[in-house]
Design an enzyme around this catalytic site. Sequence first.
Site, PDB file in Angstrom:
ATOM      1  N   ASP A 121     -34.971   5.780 -14.725  1.00  0.00           N
ATOM      2  CA  ASP A 121     -34.813   6.937 -13.844  1.00  0.00           C
ATOM      3  C   ASP A 121     -36.046   7.805 -14.021  1.00  0.00           C
ATOM      4  O   ASP A 121     -36.190   8.469 -15.048  1.00  0.00           O
ATOM      5  CB  ASP A 121     -33.536   7.694 -14.220  1.00  0.00           C
ATOM      6  CG  ASP A 121     -33.393   9.051 -13.559  1.00  0.00           C
ATOM      7  OD1 ASP A 121     -34.102   9.306 -12.582  1.00  0.00           O
ATOM      8  OD2 ASP A 121     -32.573   9.854 -14.043  1.00  0.00           O
TER       9      ASP A 121
ATOM     10  N   GLU B  73     -38.440  16.632 -10.825  1.00  0.00           N
ATOM     11  CA  GLU B  73     -37.064  16.384 -10.395  1.00  0.00           C
ATOM     12  C   GLU B  73     -36.080  16.591 -11.523  1.00  0.00           C
ATOM     13  O   GLU B  73     -34.963  17.084 -11.304  1.00  0.00           O
ATOM     14  CB  GLU B  73     -36.952  14.967  -9.824  1.00  0.00           C
ATOM     15  CG  GLU B  73     -35.636  14.679  -9.098  1.00  0.00           C
ATOM     16  CD  GLU B  73     -34.507  14.237 -10.021  1.00  0.00           C
ATOM     17  OE1 GLU B  73     -33.353  14.235  -9.567  1.00  0.00           O
ATOM     18  OE2 GLU B  73     -34.785  13.896 -11.195  1.00  0.00           O
TER      19      GLU B  73
ATOM     20  N   HIS C 169     -29.577   8.268 -18.108  1.00  0.00           N
ATOM     21  CA  HIS C 169     -30.101   9.308 -19.002  1.00  0.00           C
ATOM     22  C   HIS C 169     -29.879   8.951 -20.468  1.00  0.00           C
ATOM     23  O   HIS C 169     -29.877   9.828 -21.335  1.00  0.00           O
ATOM     24  CB  HIS C 169     -29.507  10.683 -18.687  1.00  0.00           C
ATOM     25  CG  HIS C 169     -30.167  11.348 -17.526  1.00  0.00           C
ATOM     26  ND1 HIS C 169     -30.136  12.699 -17.311  1.00  0.00           N
ATOM     27  CD2 HIS C 169     -30.914  10.837 -16.501  1.00  0.00           C
ATOM     28  CE1 HIS C 169     -30.813  13.007 -16.224  1.00  0.00           C
ATOM     29  NE2 HIS C 169     -31.286  11.881 -15.710  1.00  0.00           N
TER      30      HIS C 169
END
Length: 375
Positions: free
Chosen positions: A189, A223, A324
């Site tokens: 990510d 982001e 995450h």
Amino acid sequence: MTGMKIDMDYLIGQLKTLLSIDSPTGYTDSIVRYCTEELERLGLKPELTRRGAIRAVRQGSRRSGARSVVAHLDTLGAQVKLVKANGRLELVPIGSWSSRFAEGARANIYAEDAIVRGSILPLKASGHTYNNEVDTQPVDWTNLEMRIDALTTSVEETRALGIDVGDIVAIDPQPEFLDNGFIVSRHLDDKAGAAITLATVEALERAEARTPVDIHFLFTIAEEVGVGATSIVAPEVASMVTVDNGTTAPGQNSSEFGVTIAMADQTGPFDYHLTKKLVELCREHEIDFQKDVFRFYRSDSASAVEAGHDVRTSLVAFGIDASHGYERIHEHALESIARLLTIYVTSPLEIQRDVEEISDVEGFTEQPMAERDEE
């Protein structure tokens, strides 16, 4: 599954390179330089904002009503909160991630004039000393410290190394690319999203594909702290497809295979018409897909709308297990999304009034409505 041929060797090669470049939010110059050079090599002319967000426009048949594809280059990380009396470092996270995934991580400390290696450890790290307390101490960033791989046992000795409050800590990705297509690493990510986007550009350029409108390929740099696409979206852009991760977890419908099309996140539903179009393209071109709704999730699409950009937004995701954390994806999803993007950007523009920022009701979209009996 149809669509343009995606060079998977190129896509995976780009992912490996992107993962090798540290880029926690606030420390993204190197990865911005790399992506800019790669976009130029592919034939585009990227522009950079002051802080480094990238816009690379691939010209189509019309400028207004442009489409955009956006991914982010920044990752999670940490920052030095305090140099402790024992010479070790107290940390605070960059982005939202649990300290339990930080425990045991190897990392680079980007000091003012040096790069120093270290490990992130719980305060009670030695079972030979603390016995069962190593398992019962709370999971929290205040119960971690960073051990520096240098001779230091005091504040003065650590500062003599050039390390001080505010220094950026970049977590090692530790990637593994398996023969069965699974990829395990931190920071997938959204470096996988960036690799997908570059592979989409490569496929379009190789095929000399024509598009009905300009395509704005955007790469954002903040982001993970919620301000990704706030200032990179040009006024002529009418629709935005964000490429980011989906969450494969109990209670979710995301998958590590195919395209996960997000119907909503914590900011609300994505655009009805753009999302419907992506679903129809998947069905028409036999691309595996599933839909999902994310309750604790936001992306570049959210930051663009919250910044006041009047654009249709959507999110296509590659399913990530343990998002995450120490993440896992599969090549199948990466290829599926890249194929969908090539089909989408070359597809006809159905909502013609989108070429204007403001217009009257003529040609305005319609959504199905139930008929109700009049009393």
